[in-house]
Every structure is written in C-alpha cells, then in structure tokens.
Write a protein that holds these residues in place. Structure first.
Motif, PDB file in Angstrom:
ATOM      1  N   LYS A  41      -0.493   8.542  -5.242  1.00 14.45           N
ATOM      2  CA  LYS A  41       0.673   7.238  -5.607  1.00 14.45           C
ATOM      3  C   LYS A  41       1.224   6.670  -4.334  1.00 14.45           C
ATOM      4  O   LYS A  41       1.246   5.648  -4.002  1.00 14.45           O
ATOM      5  CB  LYS A  41       1.588   7.982  -6.464  1.00 14.45           C
ATOM      6  CG  LYS A  41       1.183   8.246  -7.969  1.00 14.45           C
ATOM      7  CD  LYS A  41       2.142   8.475  -8.801  1.00 14.45           C
ATOM      8  CE  LYS A  41       1.877   9.047 -10.167  1.00 14.45           C
ATOM      9  NZ  LYS A  41       2.987   9.504 -10.848  1.00 14.45           N
ATOM     10  N   VAL A  42       1.540   7.575  -3.220  1.00 19.11           N
ATOM     11  CA  VAL A  42       2.174   7.096  -2.223  1.00 19.11           C
ATOM     12  C   VAL A  42       1.169   6.154  -1.395  1.00 19.11           C
ATOM     13  O   VAL A  42       1.486   4.995  -1.004  1.00 19.11           O
ATOM     14  CB  VAL A  42       2.634   8.331  -1.023  1.00 19.11           C
ATOM     15  CG1 VAL A  42       3.150   7.768   0.150  1.00 19.11           C
ATOM     16  CG2 VAL A  42       3.891   8.984  -1.826  1.00 19.11           C
ATOM     17  N   GLU A  43       0.138   6.786  -1.330  1.00 22.54           N
ATOM     18  CA  GLU A  43      -1.172   5.993  -0.333  1.00 22.54           C
ATOM     19  C   GLU A  43      -1.474   4.758  -1.379  1.00 22.54           C
ATOM     20  O   GLU A  43      -1.428   3.681  -0.666  1.00 22.54           O
ATOM     21  CB  GLU A  43      -2.378   6.883  -0.330  1.00 22.54           C
ATOM     22  CG  GLU A  43      -2.257   8.049   0.465  1.00 22.54           C
ATOM     23  CD  GLU A  43      -3.699   8.580   0.531  1.00 22.54           C
ATOM     24  OE1 GLU A  43      -4.752   7.966   0.841  1.00 22.54           O
ATOM     25  OE2 GLU A  43      -3.674   9.939   0.471  1.00 22.54           O
ATOM     26  N   ASN A  44      -1.295   4.707  -2.687  1.00 26.50           N
ATOM     27  CA  ASN A  44      -1.585   3.445  -3.254  1.00 26.50           C
ATOM     28  C   ASN A  44      -0.355   2.675  -3.108  1.00 26.50           C
ATOM     29  O   ASN A  44      -0.796   1.458  -2.967  1.00 26.50           O
ATOM     30  CB  ASN A  44      -1.786   3.894  -4.915  1.00 26.50           C
ATOM     31  CG  ASN A  44      -2.091   2.714  -5.744  1.00 26.50           C
ATOM     32  OD1 ASN A  44      -2.804   1.860  -5.023  1.00 26.50           O
ATOM     33  ND2 ASN A  44      -1.687   2.800  -7.042  1.00 26.50           N
ATOM     34  N   GLU A  45       0.795   3.014  -2.985  1.00 24.18           N
ATOM     35  CA  GLU A  45       1.689   1.987  -2.689  1.00 24.18           C
ATOM     36  C   GLU A  45       1.544   1.565  -1.243  1.00 24.18           C
ATOM     37  O   GLU A  45       2.037   0.338  -1.183  1.00 24.18           O
ATOM     38  CB  GLU A  45       3.189   2.942  -2.906  1.00 24.18           C
ATOM     39  CG  GLU A  45       3.448   2.923  -4.357  1.00 24.18           C
ATOM     40  CD  GLU A  45       3.684   1.771  -5.107  1.00 24.18           C
ATOM     41  OE1 GLU A  45       4.239   0.938  -4.763  1.00 24.18           O
ATOM     42  OE2 GLU A  45       2.950   1.899  -6.438  1.00 24.18           O
ATOM     43  N   LYS A  48      -0.712  -1.320  -1.509  1.00 23.61           N
ATOM     44  CA  LYS A  48      -0.188  -2.421  -1.936  1.00 23.61           C
ATOM     45  C   LYS A  48       0.610  -3.100  -0.987  1.00 23.61           C
ATOM     46  O   LYS A  48       0.966  -4.270  -1.155  1.00 23.61           O
ATOM     47  CB  LYS A  48       0.511  -2.186  -3.287  1.00 23.61           C
ATOM     48  CG  LYS A  48      -0.181  -1.683  -4.502  1.00 23.61           C
ATOM     49  CD  LYS A  48       0.563  -1.360  -5.762  1.00 23.61           C
ATOM     50  CE  LYS A  48      -0.302  -0.990  -6.900  1.00 23.61           C
ATOM     51  NZ  LYS A  48       0.422  -0.651  -8.048  1.00 23.61           N
ATOM     52  N   ALA A  49       1.336  -2.397  -0.290  1.00 26.56           N
ATOM     53  CA  ALA A  49       2.332  -3.029   0.657  1.00 26.56           C
ATOM     54  C   ALA A  49       1.653  -3.579   1.788  1.00 26.56           C
ATOM     55  O   ALA A  49       2.480  -4.235   2.836  1.00 26.56           O
ATOM     56  CB  ALA A  49       3.353  -1.902   1.287  1.00 26.56           C
ATOM     57  N   GLY A  50       0.453  -3.321   1.834  1.00 21.44           N
ATOM     58  CA  GLY A  50      -0.527  -4.177   2.957  1.00 21.44           C
ATOM     59  C   GLY A  50      -0.648  -3.182   4.205  1.00 21.44           C
ATOM     60  O   GLY A  50      -1.299  -3.753   5.230  1.00 21.44           O
ATOM     61  N   GLN A  51      -0.525  -2.032   4.185  1.00 19.72           N
ATOM     62  CA  GLN A  51      -0.748  -0.851   5.035  1.00 19.72           C
ATOM     63  C   GLN A  51      -2.162  -0.568   5.051  1.00 19.72           C
ATOM     64  O   GLN A  51      -2.792  -0.557   4.051  1.00 19.72           O
ATOM     65  CB  GLN A  51       0.170   0.119   5.239  1.00 19.72           C
ATOM     66  CG  GLN A  51       1.691  -0.073   5.181  1.00 19.72           C
ATOM     67  CD  GLN A  51       2.727   1.373   5.178  1.00 19.72           C
ATOM     68  OE1 GLN A  51       2.258   2.162   5.056  1.00 19.72           O
ATOM     69  NE2 GLN A  51       3.985   0.828   5.168  1.00 19.72           N
ATOM     70  N   THR A  52      -2.890  -0.280   6.217  1.00 19.97           N
ATOM     71  CA  THR A  52      -4.213  -0.132   6.142  1.00 19.97           C
ATOM     72  C   THR A  52      -4.330   1.744   6.095  1.00 19.97           C
ATOM     73  O   THR A  52      -3.750   2.261   6.616  1.00 19.97           O
ATOM     74  CB  THR A  52      -4.770  -0.234   7.623  1.00 19.97           C
ATOM     75  OG1 THR A  52      -3.991   0.207   8.660  1.00 19.97           O
ATOM     76  CG2 THR A  52      -4.683  -1.913   7.877  1.00 19.97           C
TER      77      THR A  52
END
Length: 111
Positions: A41-45, A48-52
């Motif tokens: 979930k953290v990776e998904n967020e 979504k926030a645009g982090q690679t």
C-alpha cells in the motif's frame, strides 16, 4: 466397547489439537501477509505521488502476497473442516458415553 470409545476420543482430541496448531500457524502467516500488504500500500501511494519505484518489484510483491494468501485460505479451510469433523466426532462420543451410562444405570436397577 469402552476402549474403542476412549481410543476414538483420544484420536479426535489429537486431531483437534493439530487443527488448533494449524490455525495458530495460519494466524502468524496472516500477520506476515498483512505487513506485506501494508508495504505494498505504501509503495502504491508512492507511485500515485509520482515517486519512482521499480514496477517489477511491486508486481512481484503483489504476486507473492496473492500466492501466500491463497495457500493460507486453502490451509484455513482444511483446518476448519478438521475442527468441525473433530467436534462432530467428540459430540458422537459424548452421546455414546451418555447412552452407556444410562444402560449401566438400568442394569444396576435390575440387580
């Protein structure tokens, strides 16, 4: 007859204990998978926030979590069936013992 009943009771008790042990193992696996789910979930967020993030790693983690979840579900279903079967058997043994007690009482009254 009593020895067979006692043996059946011991067998059913052993099966119930094994099923309870399996349930505890499954609870531990669920706890681990919940941690992995939170990580995903953290990776998904982050995505979504645009982090690679390596999408291959995310997909791998999701696939791994799904495979483990399916294994846990299958094992949990088996443990539940074992517990149910053990409980039914114990109920049957209790009824047999109850009937045996009634027969003994009737025979004692005849004497």
């Amino acid at each position: 007859f009593v020895q067979r009943t006692e043996w059946s009771l011991q067998l059913m008790t052993q099966r119930a204990l094994e099923a309870e042990s399996n349930v505890e193992k499954l609870k531990q696996e669920i706890f681990i998978l919940q941690g992995e789910l939170e990580s995903s979930k953290v990776e998904n967020e982050n995505l979504k926030a645009g982090q690679t993030t390596d999408l291959g790693a995310v997909k791998h983690n999701i696939d791994f979590a799904l495979q483990n979840l399916h294994k846990i579900i299958t094992s949990a279903n088996w443990s539940i069936r074992q517990l149910t079967s053990g409980a039914e058997s114990l109920h049957f043994v209790a009824e047999v013992l109850k009937s045996t007690g009634k027969i003994s009482e009737v025979e004692a009254e005849k004497e």
